[in-house]
Design a protein around this motif. Structure first.
Motif, PDB file in Angstrom:
ATOM      1  N   ALA A  89       0.718  -1.239  -0.087  1.00 37.62           N
ATOM      2  CA  ALA A  89      -0.147  -0.110  -0.108  1.00 37.62           C
ATOM      3  C   ALA A  89       0.963   1.232   0.036  1.00 37.62           C
ATOM      4  O   ALA A  89       2.038   1.183   0.547  1.00 37.62           O
ATOM      5  CB  ALA A  89      -1.038   0.272   1.150  1.00 37.62           C
ATOM      6  N   ALA A  90       0.336   2.382  -0.696  1.00 39.70           N
ATOM      7  CA  ALA A  90       0.913   3.786  -0.526  1.00 39.70           C
ATOM      8  C   ALA A  90       2.633   3.433  -1.066  1.00 39.70           C
ATOM      9  O   ALA A  90       3.402   4.029  -0.311  1.00 39.70           O
ATOM     10  CB  ALA A  90       1.076   4.121   0.763  1.00 39.70           C
ATOM     11  N   SER A  91       2.706   2.715  -2.221  1.00 38.63           N
ATOM     12  CA  SER A  91       3.969   2.429  -2.574  1.00 38.63           C
ATOM     13  C   SER A  91       4.481   2.995  -3.909  1.00 38.63           C
ATOM     14  O   SER A  91       5.563   2.769  -4.399  1.00 38.63           O
ATOM     15  CB  SER A  91       4.193   1.015  -2.674  1.00 38.63           C
ATOM     16  N   GLY A  92       3.257   3.642  -4.590  1.00 43.73           N
ATOM     17  CA  GLY A  92       3.611   4.309  -5.861  1.00 43.73           C
ATOM     18  C   GLY A  92       3.332   3.142  -7.038  1.00 43.73           C
ATOM     19  O   GLY A  92       3.850   3.216  -7.957  1.00 43.73           O
ATOM     20  N   LEU A  93       2.599   2.192  -6.569  1.00 39.45           N
ATOM     21  CA  LEU A  93       2.622   0.994  -7.705  1.00 39.45           C
ATOM     22  C   LEU A  93       0.962   1.073  -7.958  1.00 39.45           C
ATOM     23  O   LEU A  93       0.326   0.104  -8.638  1.00 39.45           O
ATOM     24  CB  LEU A  93       2.782  -0.594  -7.051  1.00 39.45           C
ATOM     25  N   GLY A 180       9.480   0.249   2.387  1.00 40.43           N
ATOM     26  CA  GLY A 180       8.897   0.384   3.959  1.00 40.43           C
ATOM     27  C   GLY A 180       8.623   1.524   4.464  1.00 40.43           C
ATOM     28  O   GLY A 180       7.863   1.840   5.751  1.00 40.43           O
ATOM     29  N   THR A 181       8.493   2.547   3.689  1.00 41.39           N
ATOM     30  CA  THR A 181       8.104   3.866   3.970  1.00 41.39           C
ATOM     31  C   THR A 181       6.878   4.438   3.044  1.00 41.39           C
ATOM     32  O   THR A 181       7.107   4.163   1.836  1.00 41.39           O
ATOM     33  CB  THR A 181       9.048   4.895   3.921  1.00 41.39           C
ATOM     34  N   ARG A 182       5.924   4.700   3.428  1.00 43.69           N
ATOM     35  CA  ARG A 182       4.630   4.884   2.788  1.00 43.69           C
ATOM     36  C   ARG A 182       4.745   6.440   1.920  1.00 43.69           C
ATOM     37  O   ARG A 182       5.637   7.305   2.382  1.00 43.69           O
ATOM     38  CB  ARG A 182       3.492   4.993   3.689  1.00 43.69           C
ATOM     39  N   LYS A 183       4.571   6.158   0.848  1.00 39.74           N
ATOM     40  CA  LYS A 183       4.538   7.567  -0.063  1.00 39.74           C
ATOM     41  C   LYS A 183       3.381   8.553   0.407  1.00 39.74           C
ATOM     42  O   LYS A 183       2.397   8.261   0.621  1.00 39.74           O
ATOM     43  CB  LYS A 183       4.133   7.024  -1.588  1.00 39.74           C
ATOM     44  N   ASP A 184       3.824   9.661   0.393  1.00 43.54           N
ATOM     45  CA  ASP A 184       3.063  10.868   0.583  1.00 43.54           C
ATOM     46  C   ASP A 184       2.756  12.027  -0.165  1.00 43.54           C
ATOM     47  O   ASP A 184       3.820  12.612  -0.271  1.00 43.54           O
ATOM     48  CB  ASP A 184       3.189  11.400   2.212  1.00 43.54           C
ATOM     49  N   THR A 185       1.823  11.919  -1.094  1.00 45.99           N
ATOM     50  CA  THR A 185       1.809  12.953  -2.141  1.00 45.99           C
ATOM     51  C   THR A 185       0.522  13.806  -2.155  1.00 45.99           C
ATOM     52  O   THR A 185       0.006  14.057  -3.242  1.00 45.99           O
ATOM     53  CB  THR A 185       1.853  12.095  -3.451  1.00 45.99           C
ATOM     54  N   ARG A 186       0.046  14.023  -0.933  1.00 44.17           N
ATOM     55  CA  ARG A 186      -1.027  14.807  -0.616  1.00 44.17           C
ATOM     56  C   ARG A 186      -1.221  16.149  -1.279  1.00 44.17           C
ATOM     57  O   ARG A 186      -2.129  16.548  -1.721  1.00 44.17           O
ATOM     58  CB  ARG A 186      -1.449  14.950   0.771  1.00 44.17           C
ATOM     59  N   HIS A 187      -0.017  16.784  -1.604  1.00 38.69           N
ATOM     60  CA  HIS A 187       0.361  18.063  -1.927  1.00 38.69           C
ATOM     61  C   HIS A 187       1.297  18.103  -3.119  1.00 38.69           C
ATOM     62  O   HIS A 187       1.201  19.043  -3.922  1.00 38.69           O
ATOM     63  CB  HIS A 187       0.880  18.874  -1.204  1.00 38.69           C
ATOM     64  N   HIS A 188       1.323  16.893  -3.663  1.00 38.44           N
ATOM     65  CA  HIS A 188       2.402  16.726  -4.849  1.00 38.44           C
ATOM     66  C   HIS A 188       1.589  17.455  -6.199  1.00 38.44           C
ATOM     67  O   HIS A 188       2.039  18.199  -6.785  1.00 38.44           O
ATOM     68  CB  HIS A 188       2.630  15.196  -5.286  1.00 38.44           C
ATOM     69  N   ILE A 189       0.507  16.789  -6.477  1.00 41.85           N
ATOM     70  CA  ILE A 189      -0.149  17.303  -7.556  1.00 41.85           C
ATOM     71  C   ILE A 189      -0.227  18.682  -7.528  1.00 41.85           C
ATOM     72  O   ILE A 189      -0.281  19.284  -8.870  1.00 41.85           O
ATOM     73  CB  ILE A 189      -1.573  16.195  -8.020  1.00 41.85           C
TER      74      ILE A 189
END
Length: 331
Positions: A89-93, A180-189
């Motif tokens: 989960a939350a891995s960019g896949l 093992g670290t979750r991707k956080d892209t809440r503000h990326h877009i």
């Protein structure tokens, strides 16, 4: 009548081999690859509990509400489902898009009488559903529905155009390294759209470098040149890191470790801040590559893990009896 067997939809995840964000920035190429790490949604045959208040149940309710605006005769509440996912989960896949597409596919197969909602419609609906929330692109939806490798031409709004399609060579496999670290892209877009609106030269440099890398990735796939593919994917990662700061120190450590221990070039998949790196190796070297990487990670980064995968076809539906339910509005 009710179905006598459960309806199931099985959807692959996807790796981005080059060109993050170019699917919605417009004027650039990106390359996606569907992976065999699937998400499966199964609709229950009988009555089940109503969705709860968790985020996963929220997707179920919201997808059903979206469909009720487009299909006649749907009940007020969605049927009960079970969801299983093999992708981190939350891995960019794109595991979240795989879940949403699987919900669309399973719900429509469950609800529409006597006809199958076309995959192209499922792709468009899933894109529109996610765009309303995240304001992003359509690479993921095309990738998981169509499968294989896709060369895409981006558009600022709407699904990107499929420029070309290829199958990954049968003798190649994909190695996923989950940091093992979750991707956080809440503000990326939001931030990248602001760069686009302001004409930020860093974004322009990234678009040019990533587009060129995508061209090299595609030529390597077409020419079945594994060394050239690794080099081109490394170029795509460098563009992400140096122009748009999408990588992290941990991800760079994992890339260096993979080079030292297994000779495997890795590229970040997705917009960054964590998540998974992907590489491609020969099938006959997969076991050794995985073992070398896993051994190195066990000592240096025990929170990371290696997940072998292969290329995958697109969305798969398990044929079941025709069920009672709605029809598409306007049909």
């Amino acid at each position: 009548m009710n179905p006598t067997h459960p309806i199931r939809a099985e959807v692959p995840c996807r790796a981005c081999l080059s060109g993050e964000d170019l699917d919605w920035l417009g004027g650039g190429r990106s390359v996606s690859l569907a992976l065999s790490l699937t998400t499966t949604v199964t609709v229950a045959t009988g009555p089940g509990p109503a969705p709860g208040d968790g985020p996963e149940d929220g997707w179920q309710r919201e997808v059903w509400a979206f469909l009720r605006e487009r299909l006649t005769g749907l009940a007020p509440h969605p049927p009960a489902v079970t969801v299983r996912s093999q992708a981190p989960a939350a891995s960019g896949l794109s595991s979240s898009t795989a879940r949403i597409v699987a919900l669309f596919r399973a719900f429509t197969d469950h609800a529409v009488r006597g006809e199958r909602v076309p995959d192209a419609t499922i792709t468009r609906w899933a894109y529109e559903f996610e765009f309303a929330v995240f304001n992003g692109g359509g690479m993921d939806h095309l990738a998981v529905v169509e499968g294989g490798a896709l060369l895409l031409d981006g558009r600022e709004r709407g699904l990107p155009a499929v420029r070309d399609r290829l199958d990954l060579p049968a003798e190649w496999r994909v190695v996923v390294v989950d940091s093992g670290t979750r991707k956080d892209t809440r503000h990326h877009i939001r931030d990248v759209r602001a760069q686009l609106a302001s004409g930020d030269p860093a974004l322009a440099a990234y678009r040019a470098a990533a587009d060129a890398a995508s061209g090299r990735v595609w030529e390597a796939l077409r020419g079945r040149d594994l060394a050239a593919l690794g080099a081109a994917m490394s170029d795509a990662h460098t563009a992400m890191r140096d122009h748009q700061r999408m990588s992290t120190p941990l991800l760079e450590e994992l890339r260096a470790l993979a080079r030292r221990s297994a000779g495997l070039p890795l590229k970040l998949s997705g917009a960054g801040g964590g998540g998974a790196l992907v590489g491609v190796c020969r099938a006959d070297a997969l076991e050794e590559t995985v073992n070398r990487l896993a051994g190195a990670l066990r000592t240096a980064h025990p929170g990371a893990r290696v997940v072998p995968a292969s290329a995958a076809p697109g969305i798969r539906r398990h044929p079941e009896p025709v069920t009672a339910g709605g029809q598409m509005k306007g049909s």
